[in-house]
Design an enzyme around this catalytic site. Structure first.
Site, mmCIF file in Angstrom:
data_model
loop_
_atom_site.group_PDB
_atom_site.id
_atom_site.type_symbol
_atom_site.label_atom_id
_atom_site.label_comp_id
_atom_site.label_asym_id
_atom_site.label_seq_id
_atom_site.Cartn_x
_atom_site.Cartn_y
_atom_site.Cartn_z
ATOM 1 N N ASN A 1 4.631 21.957 74.212
ATOM 2 C CA ASN A 1 5.454 21.124 73.317
ATOM 3 C C ASN A 1 5.591 19.692 73.847
ATOM 4 O OD1 ASN A 1 7.239 21.345 75.431
ATOM 5 N ND2 ASN A 1 8.888 22.320 74.282
ATOM 6 N N GLY B 1 5.097 17.555 79.666
ATOM 7 C CA GLY B 1 3.646 17.423 79.853
ATOM 8 C C GLY B 1 3.104 16.207 79.122
ATOM 9 N N TYR C 1 18.065 27.959 87.619
ATOM 10 C CA TYR C 1 16.604 27.970 87.444
ATOM 11 C C TYR C 1 16.016 29.250 88.046
ATOM 12 C CZ TYR C 1 11.793 26.920 88.796
ATOM 13 O OH TYR C 1 10.443 26.990 89.033
ATOM 14 N N LYS D 1 14.130 32.688 86.230
ATOM 15 C CA LYS D 1 12.795 33.205 86.588
ATOM 16 C C LYS D 1 12.895 34.680 86.986
ATOM 17 C CE LYS D 1 10.116 29.587 86.021
ATOM 18 N NZ LYS D 1 8.744 29.449 85.574
ATOM 19 N N HIS E 1 10.271 15.313 92.184
ATOM 20 C CA HIS E 1 9.736 16.055 93.333
ATOM 21 C C HIS E 1 9.510 15.146 94.536
ATOM 22 C CE1 HIS E 1 8.362 19.390 90.443
ATOM 23 N NE2 HIS E 1 9.433 19.766 91.103
#
Ligand SMILES: NC(=O)c1ccc[n+]([C@@H]2O[C@H](COP(=O)([O-])OP(=O)(O)OC[C@H]3O[C@@H](n4cnc5c(N)ncnc54)[C@H](O)[C@@H]3O)[C@@H](O)[C@H]2O)c1
Ligand SMILES: O=c1ccn([C@@H]2O[C@H](COP(=O)(O)OP(=O)(O)O[C@H]3O[C@H](CO)[C@@H](O)[C@H](O)[C@H]3O)[C@@H](O)[C@H]2O)c(=O)[nH]1
Length: 328
Positions: A32, A36, A141, A145, A189
């Site tokens: 979506n 990205g 988070y 997962k 990051h």
């Protein structure tokens, strides 16, 4: 037959798509584009822009394409933001995976390789961490997962969808070609942020906490090169194709580096001094995460090539030097 890559426009997913295409596979990408970039998708992949939470959209893709297996990278994946926005993490990660598994079940697709994380463990009682160690996430988070892994376990029992869950530690580096790499906007990051300083895009990097119980007080992580990680996905697909049982594997290098050590290694790689400043801890961060990947080595015959942190940072540096503004 094609491999469906969910999240194939993202950092790790785009590297997977490149590798699959290099190996002559047919690849379908669903993304979506929330984090990205369509420019990261290999031109030979078939791209569907859409959301995995949209069951009709997924059914359309499964009807139009002959999909044999799924590699599932699509998720929200930031520890810090998950602490302030837990519901969006449950929505995208847990509900998104529910819809994907529903569509797979409806379309009789029986194999999935899935991105899990070291964050499922929480604060480890000992390192290196084994797959059998306790899971007790310190952030939403990691909790999502873990929920996704549990969902897959029950879906396997009920519907026979076999899964391999790969618990990645900290992924870094870029494709050997230098065409694609890590380019998030905004970036959160550590390694790409550190490299923004010698690029002149950032004055200094903040160190989130220097009062942890570690050798120099800063958090320790286990950094793994993205192409080594992708190799494990290919081995996991082969493992499922051979009819093996669902399973979970850690993926890391088995060596921990502190935030300060990453900054020093980046100074060596770039040949430049990297200004930094101590800042408060980031909520949700465990002090130390280091993997045992013996199980992946033994069962999947996984052999990482990038075991030196300087090589991992050099690979990231090669990409960033030529893509100062990411894909723009
Ligand atoms: N980067 C790491 O160090 C790391 C470590 C452990 C696990 N992981 C996991 O690996 C996976 C990929 O991480 P990444 O660093 O490449 O992240 P990323 O944000 O670069 O990639 C995720 C991709 O999924 C897409 N996406 C997200 N939600 C979607 C949805 N609902 N429908 C369709 N597309 C959607 C995004 O647009 C993006 O292209 C994630 O599942 C993440 O949790 C990453
Ligand atoms: O500006 C920064 C950014 C990060 N850090 C620290 O650097 C370490 C690494 O942080 P980051 O690169 O944001 O990665 P993690 O938060 O460790 O999470 C990554 O690695 C996890 C596995 O360990 C994955 O689950 C996540 O998806 C992925 O984002 C942490 O201790 C951070 O506190 C800083 O000190 N300053």
């Amino acid at each position: 037959m094609s491999v469906l890559v969910c999240g194939g426009a993202g950092y790790i997913g785009s590297h997977c798509v490149y590798k699959l295409i290099e190996l002559g596979q047919k690849v379908v990408v669903v993304d979506n584009l929330q984090t990205g970039n369509s420019k990261a998708i290999h031109k030979d992949a078939i791209f569907y822009k859409g959301d995995i939470r949209d069951l009709d959209f997924l059914n359309k893709v499964f009807t139009e394409q002959e999909i044999d297996s799924v590699i599932h990278f699509a998720a929200n994946s930031l520890v810090g933001i998950s602490m302030s926005e837990p519901l969006s993490y449950f929505d995208n990660n847990v509900y998104g995976t529910e819809m994907l598994l529903r569509a797979m079940s409806q379309n009789d697709i029986k194999k999935i390789v899935f991105s899990s994380t070291a964050a499922v463990y929480g604060e480890p009682k000992s390192v290196p961490i084994l797959e059998t160690d306790e899971t007790n996430p310190t952030n939403p988070y990691g909790e999502t997962k873990l929920a996704m892994e549990k969902m897959m376990k029950w879906v396997d029992i009920a519907h026979g969808i076999k899964f391999v869950s790969l618990r990645y530690f900290n992924v870094a580096g870029a494709h050997e070609s230098g065409y694609i790499g890590e380019a998030h906007s905004p970036e959160t990051h550590l390694i790409p942020l550190v490299l923004e300083v010698p690029l002149g895009k950032r004055e200094k990097v903040l160190i989130f906490g220097d009062d942890y119980e570690t050798k120099d007080g800063t958090c320790i992580r286990d950094y793994i090169h993205v192409m080594d990680l992708i190799e494990a996905h290919l081995l996991a697909l082969e493992y499922l194709e051979k009819g093996n049982k669902s399973d979970i594997f850690n993926l890391g290098n088995g060596m921990g580096f502190s935030v300060k050590e990453i900054i020093h290694a980046s100074e060596r790689v770039t040949g430049q001094k990297i200004k930094n400043e101590i800042a408060p801890r980031r909520l949700g961060d465990p002090a130390i995460l280091v993997a045992s990947s013996e199980k992946a080595k033994n069962i999947l015959s996984w052999r990482p090539k990038y075991t030196d942190i300087n090589d991992i940072i050099s690979s990231a540096w090669k990409f960033h030097k030529t893509h100062e503004n990411g894909f723009n």
